[in-house]
Design a protein around this motif. Structure first.
Motif, mmCIF file in Angstrom:
data_model
loop_
_atom_site.group_PDB
_atom_site.id
_atom_site.type_symbol
_atom_site.label_atom_id
_atom_site.label_comp_id
_atom_site.label_asym_id
_atom_site.label_seq_id
_atom_site.Cartn_x
_atom_site.Cartn_y
_atom_site.Cartn_z
ATOM 1 N N MET A 19 0.860 -1.183 0.000
ATOM 2 C CA MET A 19 0.000 0.000 0.000
ATOM 3 C C MET A 19 0.898 1.236 0.000
ATOM 4 O O MET A 19 1.832 1.292 0.816
ATOM 5 N N GLN A 20 0.602 2.127 -0.859
ATOM 6 C CA GLN A 20 1.358 3.380 -0.910
ATOM 7 C C GLN A 20 0.481 4.533 -0.443
ATOM 8 O O GLN A 20 -0.738 4.507 -0.577
ATOM 9 N N VAL A 21 1.172 5.531 0.050
ATOM 10 C CA VAL A 21 0.421 6.693 0.560
ATOM 11 C C VAL A 21 -0.211 7.445 -0.651
ATOM 12 O O VAL A 21 0.395 7.608 -1.693
ATOM 13 N N ARG A 22 -1.373 7.732 -0.401
ATOM 14 C CA ARG A 22 -2.136 8.448 -1.468
ATOM 15 C C ARG A 22 -1.458 9.796 -1.771
ATOM 16 O O ARG A 22 -1.078 10.522 -0.856
#
Lengths: 588, 197
Positions: A10-13
């Motif tokens: 998951m990557q930071v938006r």
């Protein structure tokens, strides 16, 4: 299946752009100031135009005022004089070079005034110049100088007031001045040409005279002593005339003088030959001379005559005519001389006869006069009628004498021999002398008027050129005699008073006397008695006089006499009527 | 006294000038009216545009919030999916340990399970953060959108008012120009008429 989970799945938006509307400034169309600026511009234009118009109107008004001022205050003679002298400042002539419109208008108007004055004076001067030119008192150079001086002076004065007026004045004066200058040049040229022509003409006349003198000699001798014909000399003169007239530069003149020369040459030849022909030697036998002319022989003028026969036969005809005229003139003079002698003889004969008639036959004086009469030149008196002339005078035939005198008045009797022919054949010598005197009288017209008037008053019809048959015992002859006697009486009475009456005055007096007599009471009473002779007042005939019909006049008296026949009573009536007619006619 | 042809022409000229001045007046009124209409239209159009822009901004803002909410939910779903996957993986670890005879709650398999939990939770935490961020940003974007539209509307209205003011000023100027021209035409005609009379 994997047993280990790795993180990082998951990557930071990520943070996106903020969807905001970028505020944008809207463009404003600043039409208000623009419209106001336009309004201001329009207003400025209007004001500009209005002010320009107002200034223009003001300028016009000021100009008018200036012109009005000049019109109300015309320029004085002193100002004109000063302006002529070039002094224009301080004369109230308006501001020269000023920007003031009033002053400009005054200056312009004054310049017109001055220009008018100057032009008038200029024209006056030019007219004088023109007169001088026409009279030959001024040369073209003088005229040119005077015009230039005058134009420059006036123009300079005028230019200091108004340059335009100065230019116009100069142009006007140039136009007028050119006319005068042209006239001066023309007059000068004409004069010069006239002088040259006069000189040439004088030379031509001298030349033609010399030519005529040479021609009258028949030939001439040249410088080498050789005799030459006159035609050769004429050729020299002809060339000279042509050359000189060509130098004058006038073809018409050349033609004119060539013609004149030919005419002069011809006349000179004709005169010279005529002179030779009219010499006494040639006039002695005209027929021989005419034959000589035809043969070309005229003494020393023979070469000239022969040349004329060959080249100019008209001149020969003229020479012949001249000769004939000379012959006729000489004959006429001789005839006139003879006629004069005859007239003198006739006058002397009349004079002698008048002296002879009163003298008694056989008196020494009469004999002497008769011898003088017979010694008069031939033709003075016809010798054949001398006996009749000197015969004792009778009464002669009155009718013949009357018709003779009438013939003289009517110019049917014009020669003394017509009168001489009647001597002893109706007229006496004395009557013939009276008739001759009448024929020789200069004022026969008045005498004819008197004679004819008396005849008319006597009731004799007088028709010029006709012969009247007159009964010496008739009534007409008696009346003529009575009236002639009255005429003599009037002339004698006038002579006694020292007056001389013309025949016409005598006739008028006779007529007046006759009229008075006819208007006298006696004449009127006689006429009344004639009118009432045959008829009563009621128109009925008187006893024994019904044979007299119609009015009683002198003309119908012979008819009544014939009608009366031998009836004694009727003849008595006729005699009474005749006496009454005589009284009614004033012949008491 | 009879009227001369010159006087008639002068009268006609004066009438013509009067007609021209009236035409100029009419023209100026026409221009004035035109400017005033433009002013009114400018204001009206500005108001309409402001209303429309506001409506558009409201709709856009709503959608932005909704989109942010959906995004936040998607991040939660992604976190749940990570957790489900972790449980499945750990069950597999435990199964394998059990199969191998290893005590399930001890030893390495426990360490693996713990590591898996830790790794998953890190991702879940990020996903949760993303969901929060999406939600917060959505609100911020919607607010900014509305505010900027409001600013723009304000500016447009202000500009329209200024433009209308310009038109009103131009209308007055046109009217005044027309009047001046008309008066000048008459003023010019009267002396000419008097000169000719």
């Amino acid at each position: 299946m994997a047993t280990r989970i790795e993180s990082g799945q998951m990557q930071v938006r990520s943070v996106g752009n903020a969807p905001i509307v970028q505020v944008q400034q809207q463009q404003i169309d600043y039409v208000g100031p623009r419209a106001e600026a336009q309004a201001a511009g329009t207003m400025a234009q209007i004001l500009d135009r209005m002010s320009a118009s107002a200034f223009a109107d003001a300028a016009t008004m000021r100009k008018e005022e200036g012109l009005q001022f000049v019109a109300s205050n015309p320029i004085s003679q002193e100002q004109v004089q000063l302006a002529k002298d070039g002094v224009v400042t301080g004369l109230g002539l308006g501001g020269v070079g000023t920007q003031n419109i009033f002053e400009q208008a005054v200056a312009k108007a004054r310049s017109f005034e001055l220009s008018g004055h100057f032009e008038m004076e200029g024209r006056n001067e030019l007219a004088k110049l023109l007169a001088d030119v026409e009279a030959g008192k001024a040369s073209s150079e003088q005229v040119s100088t005077k015009i230039k001086t005058m134009t420059d002076g006036y123009s300079k004065s005028l230019s200091s007031v108004d340059a335009e007026a100065g230019i116009k004045f100069r142009a006007t004066m140039a136009t007028h001045g050119n006319t005068v200058l042209n006239a001066a040049y023309t007059a000068e040229l004409k004069r010069e040409k006239a002088q040259r022509i006069a000189k040439f003409d004088a030379d031509f006349d001298n030349g033609t005279r010399l030519l005529e003198a040479t021609i009258s000699q028949g030939n001439f001798v040249d410088s080498t002593g050789q005799t030459r014909s006159v035609d050769e000399l004429a050729d020299i003169f002809r060339k000279n005339v042509t050359t000189q007239s060509m130098i004058l530069g006038d073809a018409a003149l050349q033609k004119e003088y060539s013609t004149k020369f030919e005419l002069a040459l011809r006349n000179a030849k004709v005169n010279a030959v005529t002179k030779e022909l009219t010499s006494d030697a040639n006039m002695a036998d005209p027929e021989q001379t005419l034959a000589n002319i035809r043969a070309g022989s005229a003494g020393k003028m023979s070469p000239v005559l022969q040349s004329m026969i060959v080249n100019d036969f008209d001149s020969v005809a003229k020479v012949t005519a001249n000769f004939m005229v000379a012959v006729n003139t000489r004959k006429s003079i001789a005839d006139e001389k003879r006629a004069g002698l005859k007239r003198e003889g006739e006058a002397a004969a009349i004079n002698l006869l008048e002296q002879i008639f009163p003298l008694p036959d056989g008196s020494p004086k009469k004999k002497q006069l008769i011898s003088q009469l017979t010694a008069l030149p031939e033709g003075s008196i016809p010798i054949g009628t001398l006996k009749d002339l000197l015969a004792p005078s009778g009464e002669g035939n009155a009718a013949v004498n009357f018709n003779l005198l009438n013939g003289i008045y009517n110019n049917t009797i014009t020669r003394p021999d017509q009168i001489w022919g009647l001597v002893g054949k109706g007229i006496t010598g004395k009557q013939a002398i009276d008739a001759l005197k009448l024929l020789n009288t200069e004022d026969r017209r008045d005498s004819a008027t008197l004679d004819r008037g008396i005849s008319q008053l006597a009731g004799v019809p007088v028709v010029p050129g006709s012969v009247v048959v007159l009964d010496p015992k008739g009534e007409e002859f008696k009346r003529i005699s009575e009236l002639k006697a009255e005429a003599l009486q009037i002339q004698s009475a006038a002579a006694a008073e020292g007056k001389t009456l013309t025949p016409r005055q005598v006739l008028i007096q006779i007529e007046d006397n006759l009229l008075k007599r006819r208007n006298s009471e006696d004449a009127k009473a006689a006429q009344r008695r004639i009118d009432e002779f045959a008829k009563n007042a009621d128109g009925s005939y008187k006893n024994g006089r019904d044979w007299i019909t119609g009015p009683v006049t002198r003309d119908n008296l012979p008819a009544l006499r014939q009608k009366a026949g031998n009836d004694a009573q009727k003849l008595r009536d006729i005699n009474e009527l005749e006496k009454l007619l005589k009284r009614a006619e004033g012949r008491n | 006294m009879a009227i001369t042809p010159g006087q008639m022409t002068a009268g006609a000229g004066l009438l013509d000038a009067y007609a021209a001045s009236q035409a100029q007046q009419a023209q100026s009124i026409n221009t004035q009216t035109s400017y005033l209409l433009q002013a009114r239209d400018t204001l009206a159009v500005a108001e309409v545009r402001a209303d429309m822009s506001e409506q558009y901004a409201t709709i856009q803002a709503g959608r932005t919030i909704k989109r942010a909410e959906i995004e936040a939910q998607n991040y939660q779903i992604a976190g749940n999916t990570l957790l489900k996957n972790m449980r499945a993986t750990n069950a597999s670890v435990r199964a394998r340990a059990a199969a191998s005879g290893v005590v399930v709650g001890e030893g390495s398999n426990l360490g693996i399970q713990r590591e898996n939990v830790a790794a998953t939770m890190r991702d879940v935490g990020i996903s949760d953060l993303n969901a929060l961020t999406a939600r917060v940003m959505g609100f911020e974007d919607a607010s900014a959108m509305r505010q900027s539209t409001e600013y723009q509307n304000y500016l447009n209205t202000f500009t329209a008012q200024r433009q209308a003011g310009q038109y009103t000023q131009a209308a007055s100027a046109s009217r005044m120009t027309g009047g001046l021209l008309a008066n000048a035409t008459l003023a010019k005609a009267v002396p000419t008429f008097l000169k000719a009379m």
